[in-house]
Design an enzyme around this catalytic site. Sequence first.
Site, PDB file in Angstrom:
ATOM      1  N   TYR A 154      29.043  28.305 -12.596  1.00  0.00           N
ATOM      2  CA  TYR A 154      28.310  27.644 -11.505  1.00  0.00           C
ATOM      3  C   TYR A 154      26.795  27.665 -11.766  1.00  0.00           C
ATOM      4  CZ  TYR A 154      27.015  26.551  -6.650  1.00  0.00           C
ATOM      5  OH  TYR A 154      26.480  25.976  -5.510  1.00  0.00           O
ATOM      6  N   LYS A 158      24.426  24.398 -12.307  1.00  0.00           N
ATOM      7  CA  LYS A 158      23.329  24.084 -11.379  1.00  0.00           C
ATOM      8  C   LYS A 158      21.967  24.124 -12.082  1.00  0.00           C
ATOM      9  CE  LYS A 158      25.738  23.200  -7.718  1.00  0.00           C
ATOM     10  NZ  LYS A 158      25.679  21.884  -7.074  1.00  0.00           N
TER      11      LYS A 158
HETATM   12  P1  NAP Z   1      32.032  22.539   0.455  1.00  0.00           P
HETATM   13  O1  NAP Z   1      31.938  22.799   1.908  1.00  0.00           O
HETATM   14  O2  NAP Z   1      33.027  23.263  -0.366  1.00  0.00           O
HETATM   15  O3  NAP Z   1      32.232  20.950   0.250  1.00  0.00           O
HETATM   16  C1  NAP Z   1      32.322  20.431  -1.050  1.00  0.00           C
HETATM   17  C2  NAP Z   1      32.353  18.935  -0.999  1.00  0.00           C
HETATM   18  O4  NAP Z   1      32.397  18.463  -2.350  1.00  0.00           O
HETATM   19  C3  NAP Z   1      33.573  18.390  -0.276  1.00  0.00           C
HETATM   20  O5  NAP Z   1      33.194  17.272   0.471  1.00  0.00           O
HETATM   21  C4  NAP Z   1      34.488  17.987  -1.437  1.00  0.00           C
HETATM   22  O6  NAP Z   1      35.315  16.867  -1.128  1.00  0.00           O
HETATM   23  C5  NAP Z   1      33.481  17.546  -2.471  1.00  0.00           C
HETATM   24  N1  NAP Z   1      34.060  17.559  -3.805  1.00  0.00           N
HETATM   25  C6  NAP Z   1      34.537  18.616  -4.503  1.00  0.00           C
HETATM   26  N2  NAP Z   1      34.991  18.196  -5.698  1.00  0.00           N
HETATM   27  C7  NAP Z   1      34.803  16.856  -5.756  1.00  0.00           C
HETATM   28  C8  NAP Z   1      35.062  15.861  -6.714  1.00  0.00           C
HETATM   29  N3  NAP Z   1      35.647  16.151  -7.885  1.00  0.00           N
HETATM   30  N4  NAP Z   1      34.714  14.576  -6.443  1.00  0.00           N
HETATM   31  C9  NAP Z   1      34.142  14.252  -5.262  1.00  0.00           C
HETATM   32  N5  NAP Z   1      33.879  15.151  -4.302  1.00  0.00           N
HETATM   33  C10 NAP Z   1      34.204  16.440  -4.550  1.00  0.00           C
HETATM   34  O7  NAP Z   1      30.629  22.790  -0.261  1.00  0.00           O
HETATM   35  P2  NAP Z   1      29.152  22.872   0.334  1.00  0.00           P
HETATM   36  O8  NAP Z   1      28.851  24.283   0.603  1.00  0.00           O
HETATM   37  O9  NAP Z   1      28.946  21.855   1.379  1.00  0.00           O
HETATM   38  O10 NAP Z   1      28.321  22.482  -0.973  1.00  0.00           O
HETATM   39  C11 NAP Z   1      27.776  21.183  -1.192  1.00  0.00           C
HETATM   40  C12 NAP Z   1      26.869  21.249  -2.399  1.00  0.00           C
HETATM   41  O11 NAP Z   1      25.828  22.200  -2.166  1.00  0.00           O
HETATM   42  C13 NAP Z   1      27.582  21.695  -3.672  1.00  0.00           C
HETATM   43  O12 NAP Z   1      27.051  21.007  -4.788  1.00  0.00           O
HETATM   44  C14 NAP Z   1      27.231  23.166  -3.737  1.00  0.00           C
HETATM   45  O13 NAP Z   1      27.291  23.647  -5.056  1.00  0.00           O
HETATM   46  C15 NAP Z   1      25.814  23.141  -3.199  1.00  0.00           C
HETATM   47  N6  NAP Z   1      25.355  24.435  -2.688  1.00  0.00           N
HETATM   48  C16 NAP Z   1      25.979  25.043  -1.650  1.00  0.00           C
HETATM   49  C17 NAP Z   1      25.498  26.268  -1.190  1.00  0.00           C
HETATM   50  C18 NAP Z   1      26.115  27.003  -0.043  1.00  0.00           C
HETATM   51  O14 NAP Z   1      25.674  28.130   0.228  1.00  0.00           O
HETATM   52  N7  NAP Z   1      27.071  26.438   0.663  1.00  0.00           N
HETATM   53  C19 NAP Z   1      24.399  26.859  -1.824  1.00  0.00           C
HETATM   54  C20 NAP Z   1      23.797  26.210  -2.877  1.00  0.00           C
HETATM   55  C21 NAP Z   1      24.270  24.982  -3.313  1.00  0.00           C
HETATM   56  P3  NAP Z   1      36.890  16.961  -0.788  1.00  0.00           P
HETATM   57  O15 NAP Z   1      37.065  18.074   0.198  1.00  0.00           O
HETATM   58  O16 NAP Z   1      37.163  15.611  -0.219  1.00  0.00           O
HETATM   59  O17 NAP Z   1      37.599  17.213  -2.078  1.00  0.00           O
END
Ligand code: NAP
Length: 246
Positions: A154, A158
């Site tokens: 990861y 990133k």
């Molecule tokens: P999440 O709640 O797990 O949601 C992930 C989203 O990505 C879902 O809508 C999922 O769609 C979609 N997804 C996964 N694989 C995919 C694929 N192959 N093609 C298209 N869509 C896909 O994650 P989140 O926490 O909102 O994170 C969103 C972004 O922010 C990510 O890039 C994550 O790395 C980044 N981020 C998150 C955090 C945190 O603390 N939450 C911190 C830093 C960065 P489906 O459910 O429809 O498959």
Amino acid sequence: MLEGKVALVTGASRGIGREIAVTLAQKGASVVINYNGSEERAKEVKDEIESFGGTAKLYQCNVADFAAVETMIKEVVKEMGSLDILVNNAGITKDNLIMKMKEEDFDAVMDINLKGAFNTIKHASRQMLKQKSGKIVNISSVSGVLGNAGQANYSASKAGVIGLTKAMARELASRQINVNAVAPGFIDTDMTAALSEDAKAASVTQIPFGRTGKAKEIANVVAFLASEDASYITGQVISVDGGMAI
Ligand code: NAP
């Protein structure tokens, strides 16, 4: 603020992506909600946007699939007439210590988090270059800025997103296309809900603000970077993390 703009948000069925899609629509953009598996939840996002008079379309596509992404972008442009804002938000984790991390878990995270962003930029930039305008916002992570034990795949993906952002910012600047990244800290979503209470509590001790972040706090910064208010900002990584990366 974003009236008349067409935005594509990847991974917009849940979490941060959902909030970004809703926020861009609240500011007037027509939004394409990309999702992979969560069709019902993606429909809920569309319904929410339409409930306040916004325009939203659904598009199922695995961002790791180069050919499928090409088709998605072509269809979005054909149907919506342009592509002004691209938000690369889709992402996954498959955490483990390096000794236990499987090759397929490294590859899956790189394919979605990093190659997925390459795939969309590769195809969307063709349209943006023609338009001589566009805003690309890539979602990185504090793990990509600082590195995180247990997240070799990861963190590498990133950090790769940050390199991709800077390279694309230089390459597309002559056509007035802005490319920036947002690096969230610990945000309350399904992704972080999977962590144990102990792991969450340990993370919070690393946050100067002493609390986790809300998806809306990321979405507001993305909306700013997607707007003309950010017209002279490119190649930057904005940490939105309560001070974690200071
Ligand atoms: P999440 O709640 O797990 O949601 C992930 C989203 O990505 C879902 O809508 C999922 O769609 C979609 N997804 C996964 N694989 C995919 C694929 N192959 N093609 C298209 N869509 C896909 O994650 P989140 O926490 O909102 O994170 C969103 C972004 O922010 C990510 O890039 C994550 O790395 C980044 N981020 C998150 C955090 C945190 O603390 N939450 C911190 C830093 C960065 P489906 O459910 O429809 O498959």
